[in-house]
Enzyme design. Structure first.
Site, short mmCIF file in Angstrom:
data_model
loop_
_atom_site.label_atom_id
_atom_site.label_comp_id
_atom_site.label_asym_id
_atom_site.label_seq_id
_atom_site.Cartn_x
_atom_site.Cartn_y
_atom_site.Cartn_z
N HIS A 25 -9.17 2.77 -1.31
CA HIS A 25 -8.24 3.87 -1.02
C HIS A 25 -7.36 4.06 -2.24
CE1 HIS A 25 -8.37 2.21 3.37
NE2 HIS A 25 -9.40 2.98 3.15
N HIS B 55 3.36 -5.30 4.03
CA HIS B 55 2.83 -5.89 5.25
C HIS B 55 3.21 -7.37 5.39
CE1 HIS B 55 0.22 -2.49 6.50
NE2 HIS B 55 0.31 -2.19 5.21
N HIS C 234 -3.50 4.19 5.30
CA HIS C 234 -3.43 4.14 3.84
C HIS C 234 -3.76 5.52 3.26
CE1 HIS C 234 -4.50 -0.44 3.77
NE2 HIS C 234 -3.39 -0.18 4.41
N HIS D 256 0.99 4.60 2.02
CA HIS D 256 0.48 5.17 3.26
C HIS D 256 0.60 6.69 3.20
CE1 HIS D 256 -0.02 1.58 6.06
NE2 HIS D 256 0.27 1.06 4.88
N ARG E 103 3.66 -4.08 9.67
CA ARG E 103 4.38 -3.42 8.59
C ARG E 103 5.83 -3.89 8.63
NH1 ARG E 103 1.79 2.68 9.47
NH2 ARG E 103 -0.36 1.94 9.59
N ASP F 37 -4.43 1.66 -2.12
CA ASP F 37 -4.64 0.21 -2.08
C ASP F 37 -4.09 -0.43 -3.35
OD1 ASP F 37 -5.94 0.47 0.33
OD2 ASP F 37 -7.95 0.27 -0.51
N HIS G 29 0.81 -1.21 0.00
CA HIS G 29 0.00 0.00 0.00
C HIS G 29 0.85 1.26 0.00
CE1 HIS G 29 -2.20 -3.00 2.66
NE2 HIS G 29 -2.91 -2.97 1.55
N HIS H 119 -11.55 0.58 2.25
CA HIS H 119 -10.47 -0.22 1.68
C HIS H 119 -11.04 -1.19 0.65
CE1 HIS H 119 -6.66 -2.35 1.63
NE2 HIS H 119 -7.33 -3.46 1.73
#
Length: 156
Positions: free
Chosen positions: A81, A121, A64, A49, A144, A84, A47, A72
């Site tokens: 998002h 992640h 995000h 962020h 993360r 995403d 993602h 999401h």
């Protein structure tokens, strides 16, 4: 002017590291390519962020990137998002080769991702479909494990 280019150097827990290049195409899509090593084999949420802050490692990169305040979702969903980007896949050797194009992560304009962070992640992103309390906000993608700030790339 040529295509806008940006780069992110990924570092994180254990031996997670890598680099990514972002190239904004004339049609508005941004192509993300590169490789990340040191991952557990399998799927990992991937993602953009909101914050380019790594003072507390990847935990200070915020939520995000979501300028349009949507739930999401998957990269192919209408409701998602901007940040995403779904999942990347690490092979048995822990290496993920990345090649993604996306229309919602420009390198210029009001919703630019420059100065924000890209985050990898520990777990798969359920793409908002997992039924978990975190599915609609994070995809329940877990810790993360690697991140890097997206910065303009030198044209040299």
């Amino acid at each position: 002017m040529g295509a806008l280019k940006a780069v992110a150097v990924i570092s994180g827990t254990n031996s997670v590291k890598g680099s990514l290049q972002f190239i904004q195409q004339p049609n508005g899509a941004t192509h993300v390519s590169g490789r990340i090593t040191g991952l557990a084999p399998g799927l990992h949420g991937f993602h953009i962020h909101a914050l380019g802050d790594t003072t507390n490692g990847c935990n200070s990169t915020g939520p995000h990137f979501n300028p349009l305040k949507k739930d999401h979702g998957a990269p192919t969903d209408d409701v998602r998002h901007a940040g995403d980007l779904g999942n990347i896949v690490a092979g048995p050797d822990g290496v993920a080769e990345i090649s993604i194009s996306d229309m919602l992560i420009p390198l210029s304009g009001v919703h630019s991702i420059l100065g924000r962070a890209v985050v990898v992640h520990a777990d798969p992103d359920d793409l908002g479909r997992g039924g978990h309390e975190l599915s609609k906000s994070t995809g329940n993608a877990g810790a993360r494990v690697g991140c890097g700030v997206i910065g303009l790339q030198s044209s040299v």
